[in-house]
Every structure is written in C-alpha cells, then in structure tokens.
Design a protein around this motif. Structure first.
Motif, PDB file in Angstrom:
ATOM      1  N   PHE A  95      12.358   6.642 -10.323  1.00 23.03           N
ATOM      2  CA  PHE A  95      13.007   6.392  -9.030  1.00 23.03           C
ATOM      3  C   PHE A  95      14.465   6.020  -9.281  1.00 23.03           C
ATOM      4  CE2 PHE A  95       8.525   5.440  -8.345  1.00 23.03           C
ATOM      5  CZ  PHE A  95       8.260   6.121  -7.169  1.00 23.03           C
ATOM      6  N   PRO A  96      15.308   7.006  -9.643  1.00 21.16           N
ATOM      7  CA  PRO A  96      16.682   6.687 -10.017  1.00 21.16           C
ATOM      8  C   PRO A  96      17.460   5.909  -8.957  1.00 21.16           C
ATOM      9  CG  PRO A  96      16.204   9.012 -10.371  1.00 21.16           C
ATOM     10  CD  PRO A  96      15.018   8.419  -9.716  1.00 21.16           C
ATOM     11  N   MET A  97      17.216   6.170  -7.694  1.00 16.58           N
ATOM     12  CA  MET A  97      17.972   5.492  -6.638  1.00 16.58           C
ATOM     13  C   MET A  97      17.426   4.099  -6.338  1.00 16.58           C
ATOM     14  SD  MET A  97      18.847   8.619  -4.037  1.00 16.58           S
ATOM     15  CE  MET A  97      19.933   7.617  -3.035  1.00 16.58           C
ATOM     16  N   ALA A 139      17.131  13.913   1.101  1.00 18.01           N
ATOM     17  CA  ALA A 139      17.708  13.501  -0.188  1.00 18.01           C
ATOM     18  C   ALA A 139      16.847  14.014  -1.336  1.00 18.01           C
ATOM     19  CB  ALA A 139      17.844  11.980  -0.255  1.00 18.01           C
ATOM     20  N   SER A 140      15.536  13.899  -1.180  1.00 17.28           N
ATOM     21  CA  SER A 140      14.640  14.390  -2.228  1.00 17.28           C
ATOM     22  C   SER A 140      14.809  15.891  -2.411  1.00 17.28           C
ATOM     23  CB  SER A 140      13.183  14.079  -1.884  1.00 17.28           C
ATOM     24  OG  SER A 140      12.931  12.707  -2.018  1.00 17.28           O
ATOM     25  N   ALA A 141      14.917  16.617  -1.311  1.00 18.12           N
ATOM     26  CA  ALA A 141      15.077  18.063  -1.388  1.00 18.12           C
ATOM     27  C   ALA A 141      16.428  18.437  -2.001  1.00 18.12           C
ATOM     28  CB  ALA A 141      14.938  18.690  -0.004  1.00 18.12           C
ATOM     29  N   ALA A 142      17.483  17.742  -1.583  1.00 23.35           N
ATOM     30  CA  ALA A 142      18.822  18.068  -2.063  1.00 23.35           C
ATOM     31  C   ALA A 142      19.039  17.654  -3.512  1.00 23.35           C
ATOM     32  CB  ALA A 142      19.871  17.392  -1.173  1.00 23.35           C
ATOM     33  N   GLY A 173       0.827  -1.211   0.000  1.00 23.61           N
ATOM     34  CA  GLY A 173       0.000   0.000   0.000  1.00 23.61           C
ATOM     35  C   GLY A 173       0.855   1.252   0.000  1.00 23.61           C
ATOM     36  N   LYS A 174       1.862   1.277   0.875  1.00 22.57           N
ATOM     37  CA  LYS A 174       2.742   2.450   0.935  1.00 22.57           C
ATOM     38  C   LYS A 174       3.566   2.577  -0.347  1.00 22.57           C
ATOM     39  CE  LYS A 174       2.877   3.096   5.860  1.00 22.57           C
ATOM     40  NZ  LYS A 174       3.703   3.383   7.023  1.00 22.57           N
ATOM     41  N   LEU A 175       4.010   1.434  -0.880  1.00 22.98           N
ATOM     42  CA  LEU A 175       4.753   1.464  -2.134  1.00 22.98           C
ATOM     43  C   LEU A 175       3.885   2.027  -3.256  1.00 22.98           C
ATOM     44  CD1 LEU A 175       7.246   0.758  -3.844  1.00 22.98           C
ATOM     45  CD2 LEU A 175       6.303  -1.562  -4.072  1.00 22.98           C
ATOM     46  N   MET A 176       2.638   1.559  -3.346  1.00 25.35           N
ATOM     47  CA  MET A 176       1.743   2.042  -4.401  1.00 25.35           C
ATOM     48  C   MET A 176       1.417   3.522  -4.216  1.00 25.35           C
ATOM     49  SD  MET A 176       1.342  -0.212  -6.633  1.00 25.35           S
ATOM     50  CE  MET A 176       2.093  -1.826  -6.672  1.00 25.35           C
ATOM     51  N   ALA A 177       1.318   3.989  -2.969  1.00 26.35           N
ATOM     52  CA  ALA A 177       1.069   5.412  -2.716  1.00 26.35           C
ATOM     53  C   ALA A 177       2.239   6.256  -3.214  1.00 26.35           C
ATOM     54  CB  ALA A 177       0.818   5.652  -1.232  1.00 26.35           C
ATOM     55  N   LEU A 178       3.462   5.798  -2.962  1.00 20.15           N
ATOM     56  CA  LEU A 178       4.633   6.527  -3.442  1.00 20.15           C
ATOM     57  C   LEU A 178       4.729   6.493  -4.958  1.00 20.15           C
ATOM     58  CD1 LEU A 178       7.246   5.500  -0.754  1.00 20.15           C
ATOM     59  CD2 LEU A 178       6.509   7.832  -1.286  1.00 20.15           C
ATOM     60  N   VAL A 179       4.441   5.326  -5.533  1.00 27.52           N
ATOM     61  CA  VAL A 179       4.464   5.211  -6.991  1.00 27.52           C
ATOM     62  C   VAL A 179       3.442   6.169  -7.597  1.00 27.52           C
ATOM     63  CG1 VAL A 179       3.931   3.662  -8.921  1.00 27.52           C
ATOM     64  CG2 VAL A 179       5.401   2.869  -7.062  1.00 27.52           C
ATOM     65  N   LYS A 180       2.241   6.158  -7.051  1.00 26.64           N
ATOM     66  CA  LYS A 180       1.184   7.033  -7.564  1.00 26.64           C
ATOM     67  C   LYS A 180       1.594   8.499  -7.468  1.00 26.64           C
ATOM     68  CE  LYS A 180      -3.800   7.751  -7.276  1.00 26.64           C
ATOM     69  NZ  LYS A 180      -5.051   7.305  -6.625  1.00 26.64           N
ATOM     70  N   GLU A 181       2.245   8.854  -6.375  1.00 27.16           N
ATOM     71  CA  GLU A 181       2.675  10.239  -6.150  1.00 27.16           C
ATOM     72  C   GLU A 181       3.750  10.667  -7.145  1.00 27.16           C
ATOM     73  OE1 GLU A 181       5.294  12.495  -2.722  1.00 27.16           O
ATOM     74  OE2 GLU A 181       3.915  10.930  -2.081  1.00 27.16           O
ATOM     75  N   HIS A 182       4.637   9.751  -7.535  1.00 26.14           N
ATOM     76  CA  HIS A 182       5.810  10.113  -8.329  1.00 26.14           C
ATOM     77  C   HIS A 182       5.705   9.867  -9.835  1.00 26.14           C
ATOM     78  CE1 HIS A 182       8.575  11.268  -5.113  1.00 26.14           C
ATOM     79  NE2 HIS A 182       8.057  10.285  -4.401  1.00 26.14           N
ATOM     80  N   VAL A 183       4.845   8.956 -10.271  1.00 19.19           N
ATOM     81  CA  VAL A 183       4.906   8.565 -11.687  1.00 19.19           C
ATOM     82  C   VAL A 183       3.874   9.236 -12.590  1.00 19.19           C
ATOM     83  CG1 VAL A 183       5.915   6.329 -11.114  1.00 19.19           C
ATOM     84  CG2 VAL A 183       3.449   6.489 -11.523  1.00 19.19           C
ATOM     85  N   GLY A 184       2.892   9.869 -12.036  1.00 19.72           N
ATOM     86  CA  GLY A 184       1.859  10.477 -12.868  1.00 19.72           C
ATOM     87  C   GLY A 184       0.712   9.517 -13.128  1.00 19.72           C
ATOM     88  N   SER A 185      -0.417  10.094 -13.478  1.00 19.75           N
ATOM     89  CA  SER A 185      -1.638   9.289 -13.576  1.00 19.75           C
ATOM     90  C   SER A 185      -1.618   8.295 -14.728  1.00 19.75           C
ATOM     91  CB  SER A 185      -2.867  10.184 -13.657  1.00 19.75           C
ATOM     92  OG  SER A 185      -2.804  11.009 -14.795  1.00 19.75           O
ATOM     93  N   ASP A 186      -1.044   8.648 -15.872  1.00 22.87           N
ATOM     94  CA  ASP A 186      -1.047   7.717 -17.012  1.00 22.87           C
ATOM     95  C   ASP A 186      -0.327   6.416 -16.682  1.00 22.87           C
ATOM     96  OD1 ASP A 186      -2.493   9.485 -18.558  1.00 22.87           O
ATOM     97  OD2 ASP A 186      -0.740  10.272 -19.625  1.00 22.87           O
ATOM     98  N   LEU A 187       0.881   6.537 -16.147  1.00 24.39           N
ATOM     99  CA  LEU A 187       1.659   5.342 -15.814  1.00 24.39           C
ATOM    100  C   LEU A 187       1.026   4.583 -14.649  1.00 24.39           C
ATOM    101  CD1 LEU A 187       4.092   3.558 -16.360  1.00 24.39           C
ATOM    102  CD2 LEU A 187       5.486   5.139 -15.019  1.00 24.39           C
ATOM    103  N   PHE A 188       0.556   5.319 -13.645  1.00 26.42           N
ATOM    104  CA  PHE A 188      -0.060   4.622 -12.514  1.00 26.42           C
ATOM    105  C   PHE A 188      -1.343   3.906 -12.935  1.00 26.42           C
ATOM    106  CE2 PHE A 188      -2.610   3.971  -8.726  1.00 26.42           C
ATOM    107  CZ  PHE A 188      -1.694   3.264  -7.951  1.00 26.42           C
ATOM    108  N   ASP A 189      -2.102   4.506 -13.834  1.00 29.29           N
ATOM    109  CA  ASP A 189      -3.321   3.839 -14.319  1.00 29.29           C
ATOM    110  C   ASP A 189      -2.999   2.512 -14.992  1.00 29.29           C
ATOM    111  OD1 ASP A 189      -4.878   5.889 -13.321  1.00 29.29           O
ATOM    112  OD2 ASP A 189      -5.221   6.846 -15.274  1.00 29.29           O
ATOM    113  N   GLY A 218      15.329  11.129  -4.513  1.00 31.77           N
ATOM    114  CA  GLY A 218      15.399  10.436  -3.235  1.00 31.77           C
ATOM    115  C   GLY A 218      14.332   9.376  -3.097  1.00 31.77           C
ATOM    116  N   GLY A 219      13.624   9.078  -4.178  1.00 32.54           N
ATOM    117  CA  GLY A 219      12.519   8.124  -4.138  1.00 32.54           C
ATOM    118  C   GLY A 219      12.909   6.749  -3.642  1.00 32.54           C
ATOM    119  N   GLY A 220      14.108   6.309  -3.975  1.00 34.87           N
ATOM    120  CA  GLY A 220      14.559   5.005  -3.495  1.00 34.87           C
ATOM    121  C   GLY A 220      14.642   4.975  -1.982  1.00 34.87           C
TER     122      GLY A 220
END
Length: 139
Positions: free
Chosen positions: A131-133, A76-79, A24-40, A85-87
């Motif tokens: 998620f480069p890292m 890490a995400s901020a820097a 669930g947490k992984l999917m929430a992060l994926v949804k937040e970072h990848v955009g709706s087209d890819l998450f759909d 820092g997604g990884g």
C-alpha cells in the motif's frame, strides 16, 4: 480483533461497532491486496481477522465504500496500477464506516503499531509495501 478494538476505542474514542466495521473493511482490503501468505500471518496474530475480512467482503458493500472518495480511490488504482491507490481505498473504507477524517491517521497508526507488536517490523514493512500511498495517511 477484540484486543485491537479495545485499543482503538480506548485511544480514539471511536464506538466499538464503528471500530469493528472499520477493521473488517480494512482486513478485507488487506486480504485482497497482500496475498494469502502475508494475510495468513496477520490472521494468525490477530484472532478474528479472517472472519472480519470475510464478513466485510460478504456484506455486499465494496470494502472501499461508495461515494466520491470510493470513486477516486478506484480511479487512482486504475491510473497508478494495482495497489497504488490502496491508501485511498483504505481511507474511503474507513470513512464509509463513520470514522472521521481526523481519526483516519491515528486509527491506522494504532493498527500498524498493534501489528508491529504482534508480528514484528519485517512483516509490517511487507504489508506497507503493498500500500504505497498508505504512508501518507499515517503521516
């Protein structure tokens, strides 16, 4: 999600409730970072992924969890900018669910393998590019 949970519990010996929480947490992060087209596309291939992401996001706990690792992932995400820092965010989220450090890589590898089987290499490469890292965790 049930098929993926069974795969994870069978391979890694992780309790089903922990696997569900982590996914669930992984999917929430994926949804937040990848955009709706890819998450759909992901949600279409993994029934229940969208519900799990929404439940994790609505839980009041940040998907990346708290503690030192959560703070480090945020820094890490901020820097590094954006999802760089997604990884670390993913590692923090999975650790906050009770997934041991030595099982983070195998957990993520199992999810990636499952997604490749359902969606193909091209879609998974698009996901990994957000998620480069993450590739360091797959290791």
């Amino acid at each position: 999600m049930d098929e993926l949970v069974q795969l994870i519990t069978g391979r890694l010996g992780i309790d089903a409730s922990v696997a569900n929480d982590g996914l669930g947490k992984l999917m929430a992060l994926v949804k937040e970072h990848v955009g709706s087209d890819l998450f759909d596309q992901i949600a279409g291939a993994v029934p229940g992924a969208d519900d799990a992401a929404s439940q994790a996001a609505d839980s009041g706990t940040p998907p990346a969890g708290g503690g030192l690792l959560g703070k480090l992932s945020g820094m890490a995400s901020a820097a590094l900018g954006g999802s760089a820092g997604g990884g670390l965010e993913i590692a923090s989220a999975l650790a906050s669910c009770g997934i041991d450090a030595e099982k983070l890589g195998p957990f993520l590898s199992t999810v990636i393998e499952f997604l490749k089987d359902k969606l193909g290499d091209d879609v998974v490469e698009q996901l990994l590019s957000k998620f480069p890292m993450l590739k360091t965790l797959l290791g």
